[in-house]
Design an enzyme around this catalytic site. Structure first.
Site, PDB file in Angstrom:
ATOM      1  CG  ASP A  44     -15.785 -41.826 -60.805  1.00 12.77           C
ATOM      2  OD1 ASP A  44     -14.989 -42.734 -60.534  1.00 12.77           O
ATOM      3  OD2 ASP A  44     -15.454 -40.769 -61.419  1.00 12.77           O
TER       4      ASP A  44
ATOM      5  CG  ASP B 238     -12.984 -40.210 -58.862  1.00 14.14           C
ATOM      6  OD1 ASP B 238     -14.147 -40.349 -58.423  1.00 14.14           O
ATOM      7  OD2 ASP B 238     -12.667 -40.469 -60.038  1.00 14.14           O
TER       8      ASP B 238
ATOM      9  CG  HIS C 100     -14.023 -38.144 -63.583  1.00 19.72           C
ATOM     10  ND1 HIS C 100     -13.278 -38.901 -62.700  1.00 19.72           N
ATOM     11  CD2 HIS C 100     -13.295 -37.031 -63.851  1.00 19.72           C
ATOM     12  CE1 HIS C 100     -12.137 -38.280 -62.447  1.00 19.72           C
ATOM     13  NE2 HIS C 100     -12.110 -37.141 -63.124  1.00 19.72           N
TER      14      HIS C 100
ATOM     15  CG  HIS D 167     -15.144 -42.476 -67.988  1.00 18.38           C
ATOM     16  ND1 HIS D 167     -16.026 -41.426 -67.842  1.00 18.38           N
ATOM     17  CD2 HIS D 167     -14.244 -42.340 -66.981  1.00 18.38           C
ATOM     18  CE1 HIS D 167     -15.675 -40.688 -66.795  1.00 18.38           C
ATOM     19  NE2 HIS D 167     -14.604 -41.223 -66.251  1.00 18.38           N
TER      20      HIS D 167
END
Ligand code: Q9C
Ligand code: ZN
Length: 346
Positions: free
Chosen positions: A199, A288, A201, A163
Site C-alpha cells: 500500500d 494507491d 501508506h 493501519h
C-alpha cells in the site's frame, strides 16, 4: 485464484472525513470493492465465495478484548447519547497523547472514541462493525484456502486493515485483516510467515502487531513518513525490537517515485523475505501507488501491476492477498485484477 467477498462491506459507508479543518466526502467508498468484483467477474478470474464463519475469539489473537467490545457496541452507545445521532457518523475529536493515561477506559463516549483511534479521518458508521468483521472473515477464509492447498487466495475485504493496531483504528481501518491472516497461519502451524505491505501508506498497525516477534517478518514499501500519512511510523531505522530485532523492514520512498525505483524496493523486500525463510506470504495489497490516486504520490501505471503480480508469484510462496487502499475508484478494479491475473497466469 479464489476470492472471498462479502456484500456486507457496503454497510460501512462513511459520509465525511476531517481534512484541513473541513469535512470532505470519504475517499474510502463501497464502490471501490464493487469495481474490483466486477472486473474479476468480467475476466472470469476464479470463483468468488462468501467467507466462512469464525468465532470472535480468533479476532482476539490480534486485537484486545476491550477494543473489540468497544467496536461491537460503539454505534449503540452513540445512538443512546441522543436518538438523533442515528443519522450522523461518529468522528473522534480528543486523544490521550503522550503523558495521558490509556489504561483506564473512560465512561464518556467521546473519550472512548479518542482512546481507540488516532485520526479524525476514519468515520465510524452504523454498519462499520458488521462490515469490518465480515472483511476480517474474508482474510481468514483466504488463509484457510491457502492452508488447504491453494497456491494463492484473495480477500476482497473492506474496510481496509493495515493501519489498525491491537487496540486502535484509523486510516480507514478497524480490524487488521492482513495481521489476522498472518496470525491464523502461525496458529495453524506455519513457523515463519512474511507480511509484505505494498500500500502507498506505511502499515503502522501491522508493524506494531509483530514488532517484537521473530516469527512474522514485516516488510513495507511506502511514501516517506516525513511527508506522507501515517507520518509517525515507517522510517527505515525501524528494524524490530527484542526478539523481533531484524524482522522488520521499512523501505520509504519519496513522493513522485515511479515503477523502476519502486520495483527495486520490491526486489529488496522479496529477497529479505526469502532470506528469512518464509513458508507463506501475506500481501497487504493497496492499490494507491497508482499515478491517478487522489490522495497518494507514487506514479505506477495500470500495466505495471501485471509486473507486480508476476514478481510476487515468482517468489514461489503460498500467498494470501488482502485488499487494502486504492482510491482511484474508476481504475482500482483493473489495477487490482492486473496483480491477481498476472499472479494466476504465469
Ligand atoms: N485528504 C489506506 O490506504 N488520510 N488508508 C488521507 C486525504 C488518510 C489511507 C487524507 C489516508 C489513509 C488503507
Ligand atoms: Zn493506503
Amino acid at each position: 485464484m479464489i476470492t472471498f467477498y462479502n456484500h456486507l462491506h457496503a454497510q460501512h459507508q462513511g459520509k465525511v472525513e476531517m481534512f484541513r479543518g473541513a469535512l470532505v466526502p470519504c475517499y474510502e467508498v463501497p464502490a471501490r470493492a464493487d469495481h474490483v468484483l466486477a472486473e474479476l467477474q468480467r475476466r472470469k478470474l476464479g470463483t468468488v465465495q462468501h467467507p466462512n464463519a469464525f468465532d470472535d475469539a480468533v479476532l482476539e489473537r490480534i486485537h484486545s478484548r476491550r477494543y473489540l467490545q468497544f467496536l461491537a457496541t460503539a454505534w449503540d452507545q452513540w445512538v443512546a447519547l441522543d436518538p438523533a445521532n442515528a443519522g450522523t457518523d461518529i468522528l473522534p475529536s480528543v486523544w490521550p497523547t503522550r503523558t495521558f493515561r490509556t489504561d483506564i477506559e473512560p465512561d464518556n463516549f467521546s473519550a472512548k472514541m479518542g482512546l481507540y483511534s488516532f485520526d479524525a479521518g476514519t468515520p465510524f458508521t452504523a454498519g462499520t462493525w458488521v462490515a469490518a468483521r465480515a472483511g476480517a472473515h474474508c482474510a481468514l477464509s483466504a488463509a484457510q484456502a491457502m492452508l488447504a492447498g491453494d497456491r494463492a487466495a484473495f480477500a476482497l475485504s473492506r474496510p481496509p486493515g493495515h493501519h489498525a493496531g491491537a487496540d486502535f483504528f484509523g486510516g480507514y481501518c478497524f480490524l487488521n485483516n492482513a495481521a489476522l491472516a498472518a496470525q491464523y497461519l502461525r496458529d495453524a502451524g506455519m513457523e515463519r510467515v512474511a507480511v509484505l505491505d505494498i500500500d502507498y501508506h506505511h502499515g503502522n498497525g501491522t508493524q506494531a502487531c509483530f514488532y517484537d516477534r521473530p516469527d512474522v517478518f514485516f516488510a513495507s514499501i511506502h511514501g516517506d513518513p516525513r511527508t506522507e500519512y501515517p507520518f509517525f511510523l515507517g522510517h527505515a531505522d525501524e528494524t524490530g525490537v527484542g526478539a523481533g530485532k531484524g524482522f522488520n523492514l521499512n523501505l520509504p520512498l519519496p513522493r513522485g517515485t515511479g515503477y523502476p525505483a519502486w520495483a527495486a524496493a520490491l526486489d529488496t523486500a522479496l529477497a529479505r523475505i526469502q532470506q528469512f525463510g518464509a513458508q507463506a506470504l501475506v500481501v497487504s495489497m493497496g492499490m494507491d501507488t497508482f499515478v491517478g490516486d487522489p490522495i497518494s504520490g507514487f506514479t505506477l501505471h495500470s500495466d505495471d501491476y501485471l509486473r507486480v503480480g508476476a514478481r510476487l508469484r515468482a517468489c514461489g510462496l503460498p500467498t494470501v492477498l488482502v485488499f487494502e487502499g486504492g482510491y482511484a475508484v474508476q481504475e482500482v478494479g483493473v489495477n487490482a485484477v492486473n496483480v491477481l491475473q498476472a499472479f494466476a497466469d504465469v
